[in-house]
Design a protein around this motif. Structure first.
Motif, PDB file in Angstrom:
ATOM      1  N   TRP A 119       0.832  -1.203   0.000  1.00  0.00           N
ATOM      2  CA  TRP A 119       0.000   0.000   0.000  1.00  0.00           C
ATOM      3  C   TRP A 119       0.870   1.257   0.000  1.00  0.00           C
ATOM      4  N   GLY A 120       2.022   1.164  -0.659  1.00  0.00           N
ATOM      5  CA  GLY A 120       2.819   2.379  -0.788  1.00  0.00           C
ATOM      6  C   GLY A 120       3.827   2.506   0.320  1.00  0.00           C
ATOM      7  N   GLU A 121       4.408   3.706   0.410  1.00  0.00           N
ATOM      8  CA  GLU A 121       5.553   3.882   1.295  1.00  0.00           C
ATOM      9  C   GLU A 121       5.123   4.139   2.724  1.00  0.00           C
ATOM     10  N   GLU A 122       5.985   3.779   3.672  1.00  0.00           N
ATOM     11  CA  GLU A 122       5.762   4.074   5.078  1.00  0.00           C
ATOM     12  C   GLU A 122       6.139   5.531   5.327  1.00  0.00           C
ATOM     13  N   LEU A 123       5.519   6.139   6.324  1.00  0.00           N
ATOM     14  CA  LEU A 123       5.876   7.509   6.680  1.00  0.00           C
ATOM     15  C   LEU A 123       6.626   7.489   7.990  1.00  0.00           C
ATOM     16  N   GLU A 124       7.884   7.937   7.976  1.00  0.00           N
ATOM     17  CA  GLU A 124       8.667   7.954   9.213  1.00  0.00           C
ATOM     18  C   GLU A 124       8.660   9.387   9.726  1.00  0.00           C
TER      19      GLU A 124
ATOM     20  N   LEU B 264      -4.190   6.851   4.388  1.00  0.00           N
ATOM     21  CA  LEU B 264      -2.830   6.798   4.943  1.00  0.00           C
ATOM     22  C   LEU B 264      -1.804   7.044   3.825  1.00  0.00           C
ATOM     23  N   ASN B 265      -2.056   6.407   2.672  1.00  0.00           N
ATOM     24  CA  ASN B 265      -1.178   6.529   1.514  1.00  0.00           C
ATOM     25  C   ASN B 265      -1.121   7.979   1.033  1.00  0.00           C
ATOM     26  N   ALA B 266      -2.321   8.590   0.856  1.00  0.00           N
ATOM     27  CA  ALA B 266      -2.404   9.969   0.354  1.00  0.00           C
ATOM     28  C   ALA B 266      -1.752  10.923   1.351  1.00  0.00           C
ATOM     29  N   MET B 267      -2.010  10.702   2.651  1.00  0.00           N
ATOM     30  CA  MET B 267      -1.440  11.550   3.702  1.00  0.00           C
ATOM     31  C   MET B 267       0.094  11.502   3.646  1.00  0.00           C
ATOM     32  N   THR B 268       0.634  10.282   3.503  1.00  0.00           N
ATOM     33  CA  THR B 268       2.086  10.095   3.475  1.00  0.00           C
ATOM     34  C   THR B 268       2.709  10.837   2.288  1.00  0.00           C
TER      35      THR B 268
ATOM     36  N   ALA C 123      -2.288  17.221   3.627  1.00  0.00           N
ATOM     37  CA  ALA C 123      -1.959  16.054   4.472  1.00  0.00           C
ATOM     38  C   ALA C 123      -2.782  16.072   5.748  1.00  0.00           C
ATOM     39  N   ALA C 124      -2.946  17.269   6.347  1.00  0.00           N
ATOM     40  CA  ALA C 124      -3.737  17.378   7.590  1.00  0.00           C
ATOM     41  C   ALA C 124      -5.183  16.987   7.349  1.00  0.00           C
ATOM     42  N   ASN C 125      -5.724  17.351   6.163  1.00  0.00           N
ATOM     43  CA  ASN C 125      -7.105  16.969   5.831  1.00  0.00           C
ATOM     44  C   ASN C 125      -7.244  15.448   5.792  1.00  0.00           C
ATOM     45  N   PHE C 126      -6.256  14.776   5.143  1.00  0.00           N
ATOM     46  CA  PHE C 126      -6.315  13.307   5.088  1.00  0.00           C
ATOM     47  C   PHE C 126      -6.171  12.713   6.485  1.00  0.00           C
ATOM     48  N   ALA C 127      -5.312  13.308   7.313  1.00  0.00           N
ATOM     49  CA  ALA C 127      -5.114  12.795   8.682  1.00  0.00           C
ATOM     50  C   ALA C 127      -6.407  12.894   9.469  1.00  0.00           C
TER      51      ALA C 127
ATOM     52  N   VAL D 115      -5.994  -0.016  13.727  1.00  0.00           N
ATOM     53  CA  VAL D 115      -4.553  -0.241  13.796  1.00  0.00           C
ATOM     54  C   VAL D 115      -3.945   0.975  14.478  1.00  0.00           C
ATOM     55  N   GLU D 116      -3.382   0.774  15.659  1.00  0.00           N
ATOM     56  CA  GLU D 116      -2.863   1.886  16.454  1.00  0.00           C
ATOM     57  C   GLU D 116      -1.820   2.674  15.684  1.00  0.00           C
ATOM     58  N   ASN D 117      -1.018   1.955  14.861  1.00  0.00           N
ATOM     59  CA  ASN D 117       0.039   2.632  14.112  1.00  0.00           C
ATOM     60  C   ASN D 117      -0.544   3.685  13.169  1.00  0.00           C
ATOM     61  N   GLN D 118      -1.689   3.332  12.532  1.00  0.00           N
ATOM     62  CA  GLN D 118      -2.339   4.291  11.638  1.00  0.00           C
ATOM     63  C   GLN D 118      -2.779   5.528  12.402  1.00  0.00           C
ATOM     64  N   ALA D 119      -3.459   5.283  13.529  1.00  0.00           N
ATOM     65  CA  ALA D 119      -3.982   6.406  14.329  1.00  0.00           C
ATOM     66  C   ALA D 119      -2.842   7.278  14.820  1.00  0.00           C
ATOM     67  N   LYS D 120      -1.749   6.614  15.284  1.00  0.00           N
ATOM     68  CA  LYS D 120      -0.623   7.364  15.850  1.00  0.00           C
ATOM     69  C   LYS D 120       0.028   8.227  14.765  1.00  0.00           C
ATOM     70  N   THR D 121       0.250   7.624  13.569  1.00  0.00           N
ATOM     71  CA  THR D 121       0.866   8.373  12.468  1.00  0.00           C
ATOM     72  C   THR D 121      -0.005   9.565  12.089  1.00  0.00           C
ATOM     73  N   ALA D 122      -1.336   9.326  12.016  1.00  0.00           N
ATOM     74  CA  ALA D 122      -2.254  10.413  11.640  1.00  0.00           C
ATOM     75  C   ALA D 122      -2.185  11.542  12.662  1.00  0.00           C
ATOM     76  N   ARG D 123      -2.168  11.185  13.957  1.00  0.00           N
ATOM     77  CA  ARG D 123      -2.101  12.231  14.989  1.00  0.00           C
ATOM     78  C   ARG D 123      -0.793  13.014  14.873  1.00  0.00           C
ATOM     79  N   GLN D 124       0.310  12.305  14.615  1.00  0.00           N
ATOM     80  CA  GLN D 124       1.607  12.979  14.497  1.00  0.00           C
ATOM     81  C   GLN D 124       1.618  13.913  13.287  1.00  0.00           C
TER      82      GLN D 124
END
Length: 1202
Positions: free
Chosen positions: A841-846, A1083-1087, A1098-1102, A1112-1121
């Motif tokens: 599903w595309g790249e990870e966002l670090e 998540l993909n579009a936001m990244t 990006a904030a709109n997608f988040a 998935v906690e990782n999704q929620a955490k990334t979106a909040r960050q």
């Protein structure tokens, strides 16, 4: 009259309230008994065993029983928990009019048209007394609530009171056997256990009802002479006190009110009348248009009445029980018993201030509805319904506060509602002109102001402002500037509660609470099934409210929960810390201590006050599955870990929060195979090879261990596994390990030892172990297997692992929110396969200093390899052309297929019959299909699947037979439609497979599946209209996925154009996908946008991602960050052709947005939308139909043709 509940049914002849639960029984003229919950407004049960009308019904005071009596001469005792009749009492010889349980003894009294009253023992199921004396139908009979008396009314124009003291002595404490024998004789010849005490004569016609007063020695009766009579009795005699005249027809039922000095009666003149007992005058009359009233019932404890009429029943109150009150600082002003009272919260002292109600006001519901207070002027405004709505203004002098006996003449005026809007100004609503009159304390008008909406009530909304209520909205209006400050659509608002700082408001309606800010911007709405009664704000911005039976809280984000259950309704006035101050229905002030820990904990989590959260975890008793579930739902499983001592729950939470260390500790404590296995799965998902190895070692799972060492490239340990298998004498294990190691000698040795000499020889020979091969050849003698010639052998070696450097690298993240608590691992919850976010599903966002690494090009490589493999499928077969004779003529269609063609307009059935031309014409006409090449293979499959071939004898030719659809109900000689190889259920399976491939990121595979569905749908046939709707729905679902996946694959090709990449990723999120896929798309579009420094987008997608509550906690955490980082710099580096505020659809060919109001054309089959330039082109989504063509629509069922 305040109607609380109303039913529509057959004529209601009997009613009974349950003493404890909010239930009422209604017995109907049709023979049915209904059990209603009048609080929820639902029918709980119905009992249908009587033959003919049921005239009497009554609940037992304490047992789960009720009794009924009907026109079938039967008395039935029912258990409502078992939903059945327990037994039937037989003895009456005519219709039974009323039945009633005794409040203490196991007795039932019944009245009947056979001119007798019977008393039954429901435990022994026998008749214990027959009361004879009336010489006409007995219309009712009931026990006295305290004494040994029965009252009865009869059409013989009398009311009789019977003394049952002797019966009580006989049955409750029976004497010895000789006495019992004499009593038996007495019973046979007319006993004396129930005797007439008084006969009340005075009515001129038959008496329909008589009832005792609950405490006083009074009887009330109603008769066909249209009169209600009041009787008094003492030990020796009874006499008529007064007659109440007013009903215009027979009085059917009459009773004393339990709480007030009033009589309620109803009549066949379609009215209910309320009478004052002391003044003996009529207070109020309630009429119905068309329905005669038959029966009345009163709740034993609450201020509720019920009346049965020709078309149902109503449950109602005569007066409001809510006291009018206003809170000001530390004090409360409220009304009770015709006095204005004052209560001080700090001292909990209450005083009577002034008498308020005018003497001589006779009608009901005249008590004040609302109260408004001006603290500086010490002035009180009371609004009531007197004279169609009026107010009274009192100035309370300080010296009279303590005495409370000074009668003060109030300043009065007309108006539905009046409130103070400033220190010495109050506003009065004039409904007739829809104006607000602003008055001073001398009751003089100083200003008039028209209102912006048709208003039926006004409330205080800050100095100089009023909140205007209409039927479906509220508006805050500034009277000074004549401006609308805010407007909000709401259900009908009954009460308005402002927070202490006036920055939030709660709008309470009957079944909903709307929370808004001071400008009426909506924050949240809560819906309740039970009526909302009151509410107040605490100091932390939590709204505490009460319903009829619960006290609840509402947090600013809309989360709510129960604080405690209430025995009786209360009206909350103020909240101070953990103390709730409230008024009850009797106007008494009460202080209730509540446990606020739960909602304070949730509030601290919401406001991210993690220091508070930690201290509450350490010091409080918060626990339980509900709290753990709440924390999991809100994305804080690591917080829930702090609560839990149970190792199994800790293990589950640790896995969910990705905390491997705690999971290992819990697994050691539990030490069960299943838990070690699950730990291994999670550790493998996180790439923690050390713990995977440890988990497999604990469960002695040698096969998995070997495989783990293979994929991590640990050849040393693989060699050890080989030795272990040897020691355990596990031959397959040895062989597998030798295979993983690429150890030929070992494999030959294992095969030789197990007696597979030929296999051992081949293995040795192929791999060039000549010495071993010669030795084995000698053992085999003449049985040496031959090897194929011209083949070049190659050594089968396992591939080198991509990464063999131990555990996967972890992202560096901020320290966990709980210092000294748990450390947050990089990964979140273990997800089910529906939402496994580990596909391509595309790249990870670090977010924090992590190395860039590509993720997931493997699938693309694999797909490329697959495609190459597909192309040279026939490469190895050197086929020559055959010289065949010319084809014979096309065989003539069989009879069955001709019938299929004649009878059908369904394209699929024409294809099955081999009539391809007609089928293509039908599809063109119905769906606008022009490109038939994708359908060619399906046409052939469908045709061949609907035919079968038989050869009876070898010498005869082959007979072609049509395969027809099996139909059990079909006539034997009538031809059925063809059996088709494609079915709707197959498409549903394909859809699931498509979803699964999408989740895993295998987009090319998913796209094939979805396009396959679109190509099959024109050739399926379903039975019912419902299935037709499902097929049409499926087209829309699949179209969204095809278009979305096409855009995503296009995006991946455009590595050189980052702006277009962002646009396509953004459009993908506007396809109507399943929630898990939408989350991944967001998540993909936001990244992508975040990396391109388009922070606003990006904030709109988040935000959109967080609104879906990602599991998935990782999704929620990334979106909040991302949201936090973006909000610090709300800019976009590049301009995109994407406006998320403006609704749009995406063109299926050019992938540009078509905004609302712009022209577009659509595909007649899949309904994909296109820019006008694409008209007359083949649809790029379904690849079948012509864009913009005229078509009649999908025809896939014969039910559409009928």
């Amino acid at each position: 009259m305040l109607t609380k509940f109303e039913t529509k049914s057959n004529r209601v002849k009997g009613l009974s309230f349950h003493t404890k639960r909010p239930w009422i029984l209604a017995s109907l003229h049709s023979g049915v008994i209904q059990l209603w919950d009048y609080r929820m407004g639902t029918l709980i049960d119905r009992f249908d065993e009587h033959d003919g009308p049921v005239r009497g019904v009554h609940f037992h005071k304490s047992q789960p029983l009720f009794v009924s009596g009907g026109d079938d001469y039967k008395i039935k005792v029912w258990n409502y928990k078992l939903h059945r009749c327990l037994f039937t009492l037989l003895g009456h010889l005519d219709y039974i009019r009323t039945v009633q349980f005794h409040h203490e003894y196991p007795w039932i009294v019944s009245a009947s048209d056979d001119q007798t009253i019977r008393i039954w023992n429901w435990q022994s199921r026998t008749c214990i007394s027959v009361l004879t004396g009336h010489n006409h139908y007995v219309m009712c009979a009931s026990f006295h609530p305290k004494e040994d008396l029965v009252v009865s009314a009869s059409l013989d124009q009398t009311v009789r009171v019977w003394d049952t003291a002797a019966l009580r002595k006989k049955t409750v404490s029976p004497a010895d056997d000789i006495l019992r024998l004499s009593q038996l004789n007495g019973d046979l010849f007319g006993g004396v256990d129930a005797v007439v005490k008084y006969v009340l004569e005075g009515h001129d016609r038959g008496v329909n009802w008589a009832a005792f007063h609950p405490t006083l020695p009074l009887i009330v009766s109603g008769a066909d002479d249209r009169q209600v009579k009041l009787w008094r009795m003492n030990d020796t005699k009874a006499w008529e006190v007064d007659t109440l005249r007013g009903h215009m027809n027979n009085v059917s039922s009459v009773m004393f009110h339990a709480k007030q000095d009033i009589i309620v009666s109803n009549s066949e003149d379609k009215s209910i009348r309320v009478w004052d007992v002391t003044k003996r005058t009529g207070l109020q009359t309630f009429r119905r248009e068309h329905d005669r009233f038959w029966i009345l019932a009163a709740h034993p404890d609450m201020n509720l009445l019920a009346a049965g009429h020709d078309s149902g029943m109503i449950v109602f109150k005569l007066e409001r029980e809510r006291p009018a009150f206003a809170v000001s600082g530390d004090s409360l002003f409220y009304t009770k018993d015709r006095f204005l009272r004052f209560f001080e919260y700090s001292t909990q002292r209450e005083t009577q201030v002034i008498p308020i109600r005018r003497p001589g006001s006779t009608s009901l519901n005249q008590s004040p509805r609302t109260l408004s207070y001006s603290p500086t002027e010490n002035a009180v405004l009371l609004c009531s319904d007197v004279d169609g709505g009026s107010y009274e203004l009192y100035i309370v002098h300080k010296d009279t506060m303590s005495r409370g006996d000074t009668v003060q003449e109030a300043k009065r005026g007309g108006g539905g509602s009046a409130v103070f809007i400033a220190r010495n100004r109050f506003a009065v609503l004039d409904k007739s002109t829809n104006q607000v009159l602003v008055k001073n304390l001398k009751n003089e008008v100083v200003k008039k102001s028209g209102l912006p909406i048709a208003t039926d009530a006004i409330f205080y909304a800050g100095t100089g402002n009023v909140l205007c209520r209409a039927e479906d909205r509220v508006v805050i209006f500034d009277l000074q500037q004549r401006l609308v400050i805010g407007e909000l659509p709401t259900p009908f608002v009954k009460y308005v509660v402002w927070s202490n700082e006036m920055d939030s408001v709660a709008l309470l309606s009957k079944h909903a609470i709307v929370i808004a800010n001071k400008k009426l911007a909506h924050q949240c709405t809560l819906h309740e099934t039970i009526r909302v009664k009151s509410g107040a704000w605490d100091d932390n911005g939590v709204f505490i409210y009460s319903t009829l039976n619960h006290m609840k809280y509402c947090l600013p984000n809309g989360d709510s929960g129960i604080i405690k259950t209430l025995e009786v309704p209360i009206y909350i006035t103020k909240i101070s810390g953990n103390t709730i101050f409230c008024l009850d229905r009797d106007g008494k002030n009460r202080a209730m201590i509540i446990d606020a820990t739960e909602y304070m904990f949730k509030l601290s989590l919401l406001k991210k006050r993690f220091d508070h959260v930690m201290s509450m975890i350490r010091n409080s008793q918060l626990c339980g599955q509900a709290m753990i579930a709440y924390l999991q739902q809100k994305g804080f499983p690591e917080v829930a870990l702090h609560f839990v001592k149970d190792e199994r729950t800790r293990f589950n939470l640790a896995l969910e929060s990705g905390n491997i260390q705690i999971a290992v500790a819990s697994a050691k404590e539990i030490d069960e195979k299943e838990h070690w296995y699950r730990l291994g799965v999670e550790a493998l998902r996180q790439g923690n090879a050390g713990i995977v190895e440890y988990a497999y070692q604990r469960t002695k799972n040698f096969e998995r261990l070997s495989f783990l060492y293979l994929i991590t490239g640990n050849l040393d340990k693989l060699s050890k596994m080989l030795k272990i298998a040897e020691v355990k004498n596990d031959v397959m294990g040895q062989f597998h390990n030798a295979l993983y190691l690429g150890d030929i000698q070992e494999r030959v040795k294992i095969l030789e030892n197990t007696g597979h000499i030929p296999l051992a020889y081949i293995t040795a020979k192929v791999h060039g172990l000549e010495e071993v091969a010669e030795r084995l050849a000698a053992d085999l003698g003449d049985n040496i297997p031959s090897l194929p010639e011209g083949k070049v052998p190659s050594l089968l070696m396992p591939p080198s692992p991509i990464s063999c450097s131990g555990d996967w690298p972890l992202l560096r993240v901020m320290r966990g929110i709980f210092e000294g608590g748990l450390e947050n691992m990089a990964r979140g919850t273990a997800e089910d396969d529906e939402e496994a976010a580990d596909g391509d599903w595309g790249e990870e966002l670090e977010m924090v200093d992590a190395e860039d690494f590509q993720n997931g090009d493997v699938t693309a490589v694999l797909e490329g390899a697959e495609a190459e493999g597909d192309n040279d499928e026939e490469g190895g077969w050197d086929l020559e052309d055959l010289d065949l004779p010319q084809e014979a003529d096309t065989p003539r269609a069989s009879l069955a297929t001709r019938i299929w063609i004649q009878k059908s307009s369904l394209a699929a059935e024409h294809v099955a019959a081999g009539n391809f031309d007609t089928a293509m014409r039908l599809l063109h006409r119905q769906l606008g299909i022009k490109n038939f090449s994708p359908l060619k293979s399906m046409f052939l499959d469908l045709h061949s699947g609907s035919q079968t071939y038989l050869r009876a004898v070898s010498a005869t030719s082959v007979i072609s037979l049509a395969v027809e659809r099996w139909n059990e109900s079909g006539a034997p000689n009538v031809r059925a439609p063809p059996a088709l190889v494609f079915s709707f259920s197959q498409l549903e399976e394909k859809l699931k497979a498509g979803y699964k491939a999408t989740t895993a990121g295998k987009f090319t595979e998913a796209l094939k599946l979805f396009i396959g569905i679109l190509h099959t749908i024109p050739l399926i046939v379903v039975e019912t209209r419902r299935e037709v709707d499902e097929v049409k729905e499926l087209i829309i679902i699949v179209k969204e996925y095809v278009q979305g996946l096409q855009m995503e694959l296009k995006r991946r090709e455009m590595k050189s154009d980052p702006v277009r990449q962002q646009e396509l990723a953004a459009y993908f999120t506007h396809c109507n996908l399943q929630t898990p896929h939408l989350r991944l798309a967001l998540l993909n579009a936001m990244t992508i946008c975040y990396k391109a420094k388009n922070f606003v987008t990006a904030a709109n997608f988040a935000r959109r991602l967080l609104e879906t509550n990602p599991q998935v906690e990782n999704q929620a955490k990334t979106a909040r960050q991302v949201l936090q980082a973006s909000e610090r710099n709300m800019t976009d580096a590049t301009q995109l052709s994407y406006d998320f505020r403006n609704p749009f659809v995406v063109c299926g060919a050019t992938y540009v947005p078509i905004y609302r109001g712009q022209k577009d054309v659509s595909c007649p089959y899949c309904s994909a939308r296109f820019v006008p330039a694409q008209e007359a082109q083949i649809c790029a989504v379904c690849d079948l139909a012509v864009v913009g063509a005229d078509a009649s629509g999908l025809l896939c069922s014969s039910s559409q043709i009928r």
